[in-house]
Motif scaffolding. Structure first.
Motif, short mmCIF file in Angstrom:
data_model
loop_
_atom_site.label_atom_id
_atom_site.label_comp_id
_atom_site.label_asym_id
_atom_site.label_seq_id
_atom_site.Cartn_x
_atom_site.Cartn_y
_atom_site.Cartn_z
N LEU A 89 0.83 -1.20 0.00
CA LEU A 89 0.00 0.00 0.00
C LEU A 89 0.87 1.25 0.00
O LEU A 89 0.58 2.22 -0.72
N HIS A 90 1.91 1.26 0.82
CA HIS A 90 2.84 2.40 0.81
C HIS A 90 3.46 2.59 -0.57
O HIS A 90 3.45 3.71 -1.13
N ASP A 91 4.00 1.52 -1.13
CA ASP A 91 4.65 1.63 -2.42
C ASP A 91 3.69 2.10 -3.51
O ASP A 91 4.04 2.91 -4.37
N ARG A 92 2.47 1.59 -3.44
CA ARG A 92 1.47 1.96 -4.45
C ARG A 92 1.07 3.43 -4.31
O ARG A 92 0.96 4.15 -5.31
N LEU A 93 0.88 3.89 -3.07
CA LEU A 93 0.51 5.28 -2.86
C LEU A 93 1.60 6.22 -3.36
O LEU A 93 1.32 7.28 -3.93
N HIS A 94 2.84 5.82 -3.15
CA HIS A 94 3.95 6.73 -3.48
C HIS A 94 4.26 6.80 -4.97
O HIS A 94 5.20 7.49 -5.37
N THR A 95 3.45 6.13 -5.78
CA THR A 95 3.51 6.36 -7.22
C THR A 95 2.58 7.50 -7.64
O THR A 95 2.64 7.95 -8.79
N VAL A 96 1.72 7.95 -6.72
CA VAL A 96 0.74 8.98 -7.05
C VAL A 96 1.38 10.37 -6.93
O VAL A 96 1.88 10.73 -5.86
N PRO A 97 1.38 11.15 -8.00
CA PRO A 97 1.96 12.50 -7.92
C PRO A 97 1.10 13.41 -7.05
O PRO A 97 -0.13 13.34 -7.08
N ALA A 98 1.76 14.26 -6.28
CA ALA A 98 1.03 15.18 -5.41
C ALA A 98 0.49 16.35 -6.23
O ALA A 98 1.23 16.94 -7.04
#
Length: 211
Positions: A89-98
């Motif tokens: 979940l962490h790794d997946r979220l951190h592909t999302v650009p802010a």
């Protein structure tokens, strides 16, 4: 309305079989929380849909299933599975650009949840869903994972089995993640120490953790 959940800052009520109302006890930025939830959802990250919002209220999908923390409390032998799932979940979220409007923690450009622990992951039949986005910021992935490490290592945990297993859970989480939280642990601990909601026991554990 039926009260079905309560946290440190908000209560959750059942509206019907499909929706819940998350109502904050003090004036917050629920509209900003709804906005970031819709942003990450548009990028394929698993969050409940937002149906309506005000400054203090969110109407969300009702999620069937226990939190990961509840599941760990009942079946602690699944610690390894849930630790690896949390890392994904962490790794997946951190592909999302802010997005540009999201407040920044540092100079990074990824979406950070900053409260992504087993109590904020609901295990639905369709997969895990992440809730409680009021602390979301833009920043570096290492900050997010470091924050989770600090929370898991020093936070109040109600069940004995969960307290005994948290070090192992942290080890599995960090080992399975693509991110190294080590360089940002001090930053995450300092940010956590400024949280006015910390209990006296949490402050003492956090101080020991920092030392």
């Amino acid at each position: 309305m039926e009260l079905i959940g309560a946290g440190r800052t908000a209560d959750v009520y059942a509206l019907d079989e499909r929706r819940v109302l998350r109502r904050y006890r003090a004036n917050t930025t629920a509209r900003a929380e709804a906005r970031i939830m819709e942003h990450v959802r548009a990028h394929g990250f698993p969050v409940p849909a937002v149906h309506d919002c005000t400054d203090t209220d969110l109407v969300l999908d009702r999620l069937p299933g226990p939190t990961m923390l509840d599941a760990l409390t009942r079946r602690p032998w699944l610690l390894f599975r849930y630790g690896r799932q949390s890392a994904k979940l962490h790794d997946r979220l951190h592909t999302v650009p802010a997005p540009g409007w999201l407040p920044r923690f540092d100079g990074g450009d990824r979406v950070l949840h900053r409260d992504l622990h087993p109590g904020n992951v609901v295990l639905t039949p369709g997969g895990p869903m992440v809730i409680d986005w009021c602390n979301a910021r833009a920043g570096s992935p290492a900050v997010d994972l470091a924050t989770t490490v600090v929370l898991l290592s020093t936070g109040d945990v109600p069940a004995l089995a969960a307290r005994l297993g948290r070090r192992l859970f942290v080890r599995v989480l960090v080992g399975a993640s693509r991110t190294d939280p080590g360089p940002r642990i001090a930053d995450a601990a300092a940010a956590r120490m400024r949280d006015p909601m910390l209990s006296a026991a949490e402050k003492e554990r956090l101080a020991r953790f920092v030392r």
